[in-house]
Write a protein that holds these residues in place. Sequence first.
Motif, PDB file in Angstrom:
ATOM      1  N   THR A  20       0.849  -1.185   0.000  1.00 41.88           N
ATOM      2  CA  THR A  20       0.000   0.000   0.000  1.00 41.88           C
ATOM      3  C   THR A  20       0.892   1.246   0.000  1.00 41.88           C
ATOM      4  OG1 THR A  20      -0.103   0.191   2.414  1.00 41.88           O
ATOM      5  CG2 THR A  20      -1.792  -1.183   1.328  1.00 41.88           C
ATOM      6  N   TRP A  21       0.356   2.305  -0.509  1.00 39.04           N
ATOM      7  CA  TRP A  21       1.086   3.575  -0.535  1.00 39.04           C
ATOM      8  C   TRP A  21       1.481   3.989   0.879  1.00 39.04           C
ATOM      9  CZ3 TRP A  21       3.578   6.456  -3.919  1.00 39.04           C
ATOM     10  CH2 TRP A  21       3.825   7.801  -3.634  1.00 39.04           C
ATOM     11  N   GLN A  22       0.570   3.793   1.820  1.00 35.10           N
ATOM     12  CA  GLN A  22       0.818   4.206   3.192  1.00 35.10           C
ATOM     13  C   GLN A  22       1.961   3.418   3.832  1.00 35.10           C
ATOM     14  OE1 GLN A  22      -2.121   3.303   1.938  1.00 35.10           O
ATOM     15  NE2 GLN A  22      -3.465   5.049   2.175  1.00 35.10           N
ATOM     16  N   SER A  23       2.096   2.144   3.491  1.00 36.59           N
ATOM     17  CA  SER A  23       3.106   1.312   4.140  1.00 36.59           C
ATOM     18  C   SER A  23       4.433   1.249   3.386  1.00 36.59           C
ATOM     19  CB  SER A  23       2.577  -0.116   4.342  1.00 36.59           C
ATOM     20  OG  SER A  23       2.411  -0.754   3.099  1.00 36.59           O
ATOM     21  N   TYR A  24       4.457   1.707   2.157  1.00 42.91           N
ATOM     22  CA  TYR A  24       5.703   1.636   1.385  1.00 42.91           C
ATOM     23  C   TYR A  24       6.723   2.605   1.988  1.00 42.91           C
ATOM     24  CZ  TYR A  24       8.961   1.337  -2.465  1.00 42.91           C
ATOM     25  OH  TYR A  24      10.084   1.131  -3.218  1.00 42.91           O
ATOM     26  N   PRO A  25       7.934   2.144   2.299  1.00 44.60           N
ATOM     27  CA  PRO A  25       8.866   2.972   3.069  1.00 44.60           C
ATOM     28  C   PRO A  25       9.552   4.093   2.303  1.00 44.60           C
ATOM     29  CG  PRO A  25       9.901   0.899   2.521  1.00 44.60           C
ATOM     30  CD  PRO A  25       8.471   0.804   2.078  1.00 44.60           C
ATOM     31  N   ASN A  26       9.528   4.057   0.970  1.00 43.16           N
ATOM     32  CA  ASN A  26      10.310   5.055   0.245  1.00 43.16           C
ATOM     33  C   ASN A  26       9.493   5.719  -0.860  1.00 43.16           C
ATOM     34  OD1 ASN A  26      12.432   6.624  -0.556  1.00 43.16           O
ATOM     35  ND2 ASN A  26      13.845   4.938  -0.918  1.00 43.16           N
ATOM     36  N   ARG A  27       8.430   6.375  -0.453  1.00 43.30           N
ATOM     37  CA  ARG A  27       7.597   7.087  -1.423  1.00 43.30           C
ATOM     38  C   ARG A  27       8.382   8.190  -2.115  1.00 43.30           C
ATOM     39  NH1 ARG A  27       4.134   6.086   3.055  1.00 43.30           N
ATOM     40  NH2 ARG A  27       4.601   8.143   3.858  1.00 43.30           N
ATOM     41  N   ALA A  28       9.358   8.778  -1.431  1.00 37.00           N
ATOM     42  CA  ALA A  28      10.172   9.835  -2.052  1.00 37.00           C
ATOM     43  C   ALA A  28      10.938   9.293  -3.252  1.00 37.00           C
ATOM     44  CB  ALA A  28      11.138  10.424  -1.029  1.00 37.00           C
ATOM     45  N   ASP A  39      -0.347   6.189  -9.279  1.00 39.16           N
ATOM     46  CA  ASP A  39       0.447   5.244 -10.063  1.00 39.16           C
ATOM     47  C   ASP A  39       0.853   4.022  -9.246  1.00 39.16           C
ATOM     48  OD1 ASP A  39       0.619   7.132 -12.285  1.00 39.16           O
ATOM     49  OD2 ASP A  39       2.087   8.199 -11.037  1.00 39.16           O
ATOM     50  N   PHE A  40       0.935   4.182  -7.936  1.00 39.02           N
ATOM     51  CA  PHE A  40       1.462   3.128  -7.083  1.00 39.02           C
ATOM     52  C   PHE A  40       0.637   1.844  -7.178  1.00 39.02           C
ATOM     53  CE2 PHE A  40       2.018   0.945  -3.002  1.00 39.02           C
ATOM     54  CZ  PHE A  40       3.400   0.793  -3.005  1.00 39.02           C
ATOM     55  N   ALA A  41      -0.669   1.958  -7.147  1.00 38.09           N
ATOM     56  CA  ALA A  41      -1.527   0.771  -7.226  1.00 38.09           C
ATOM     57  C   ALA A  41      -1.312   0.045  -8.553  1.00 38.09           C
ATOM     58  CB  ALA A  41      -2.992   1.151  -7.046  1.00 38.09           C
ATOM     59  N   ALA A  42      -1.188   0.791  -9.631  1.00 43.70           N
ATOM     60  CA  ALA A  42      -0.939   0.169 -10.936  1.00 43.70           C
ATOM     61  C   ALA A  42       0.426  -0.508 -10.959  1.00 43.70           C
ATOM     62  CB  ALA A  42      -1.039   1.214 -12.045  1.00 43.70           C
ATOM     63  N   LYS A  73       8.580  -5.241  -9.854  1.00 41.09           N
ATOM     64  CA  LYS A  73       9.046  -5.792  -8.579  1.00 41.09           C
ATOM     65  C   LYS A  73      10.422  -5.232  -8.234  1.00 41.09           C
ATOM     66  CE  LYS A  73       8.769 -10.296  -8.077  1.00 41.09           C
ATOM     67  NZ  LYS A  73       8.203 -10.533  -6.769  1.00 41.09           N
ATOM     68  N   ASP A  74      11.311  -5.235  -9.224  1.00 36.97           N
ATOM     69  CA  ASP A  74      12.668  -4.727  -8.994  1.00 36.97           C
ATOM     70  C   ASP A  74      12.647  -3.257  -8.577  1.00 36.97           C
ATOM     71  OD1 ASP A  74      13.687  -7.216  -9.649  1.00 36.97           O
ATOM     72  OD2 ASP A  74      14.334  -6.619 -11.668  1.00 36.97           O
ATOM     73  N   LEU A  75      11.783  -2.475  -9.199  1.00 38.99           N
ATOM     74  CA  LEU A  75      11.682  -1.057  -8.869  1.00 38.99           C
ATOM     75  C   LEU A  75      11.237  -0.879  -7.415  1.00 38.99           C
ATOM     76  CD1 LEU A  75      11.766   1.878 -10.004  1.00 38.99           C
ATOM     77  CD2 LEU A  75       9.327   1.608 -10.413  1.00 38.99           C
ATOM     78  N   LEU A  76      10.205  -1.593  -7.018  1.00 39.20           N
ATOM     79  CA  LEU A  76       9.726  -1.496  -5.635  1.00 39.20           C
ATOM     80  C   LEU A  76      10.808  -1.947  -4.651  1.00 39.20           C
ATOM     81  CD1 LEU A  76       6.127  -2.851  -6.232  1.00 39.20           C
ATOM     82  CD2 LEU A  76       6.726  -0.520  -5.530  1.00 39.20           C
ATOM     83  N   VAL A  81      15.637  -0.931  -0.786  1.00 41.65           N
ATOM     84  CA  VAL A  81      17.084  -0.956  -0.551  1.00 41.65           C
ATOM     85  C   VAL A  81      17.596   0.457  -0.287  1.00 41.65           C
ATOM     86  CG1 VAL A  81      19.316  -1.288  -1.711  1.00 41.65           C
ATOM     87  CG2 VAL A  81      17.601  -3.099  -1.746  1.00 41.65           C
ATOM     88  N   GLU A  82      17.185   1.400  -1.118  1.00 40.52           N
ATOM     89  CA  GLU A  82      17.651   2.777  -0.944  1.00 40.52           C
ATOM     90  C   GLU A  82      17.157   3.376   0.367  1.00 40.52           C
ATOM     91  OE1 GLU A  82      17.432   5.283  -4.401  1.00 40.52           O
ATOM     92  OE2 GLU A  82      18.227   3.669  -5.685  1.00 40.52           O
ATOM     93  N   TYR A  83      15.993   2.983   0.824  1.00 41.49           N
ATOM     94  CA  TYR A  83      15.500   3.425   2.128  1.00 41.49           C
ATOM     95  C   TYR A  83      16.438   2.930   3.228  1.00 41.49           C
ATOM     96  CZ  TYR A  83      12.524   3.891   6.230  1.00 41.49           C
ATOM     97  OH  TYR A  83      12.037   4.210   7.465  1.00 41.49           O
ATOM     98  N   LEU A  84      16.782   1.658   3.188  1.00 38.39           N
ATOM     99  CA  LEU A  84      17.695   1.102   4.190  1.00 38.39           C
ATOM    100  C   LEU A  84      19.062   1.785   4.131  1.00 38.39           C
ATOM    101  CD1 LEU A  84      16.726  -2.647   3.839  1.00 38.39           C
ATOM    102  CD2 LEU A  84      16.418  -1.226   5.883  1.00 38.39           C
TER     103      LEU A  84
END
Length: 120
Positions: A20-28, A39-42, A73-76, A81-84
């Motif tokens: 979900t958009w809310q739980s994804y750690p790196n929306r930036a 776009d996130f849901a798509a 999948k790789d993009l998400l 990874v970049e968040y970590l």
Amino acid sequence: AAGAPPVAVVLATCCHNRCTWQSYPNRAFLRRLGFGRADFAALCRAASWAVDGTRGGEGEGAAVRADVGRRAKDLLDQGRVEYLQAHGFSATLETYVDGAVSPENVLIVATDGGGVRKPS
């Protein structure tokens, strides 16, 4: 803390379609790439094509659909990874089994930057 054991995380990623958009750690990260909330849901739905891209057919169209799914999948996962990394971890994406065995074959491997030390 000094002398504390290192922190290591190994995450097998799957079920991208349930993000979900809310739980994804790196929306930036996604926003920098031009993806917004709508776009996130798509993107998450497309990620499921890596697993079921051949559903409803075979051939070139199914192969293209599966490839789009893997890229989503790789993009998400790259955003994770970049968040970590931004939070002090040394993190990478690793393939742990051949895609012919399972299309859900990616791990996020992260350490606290000091590396994992072998027990003495």
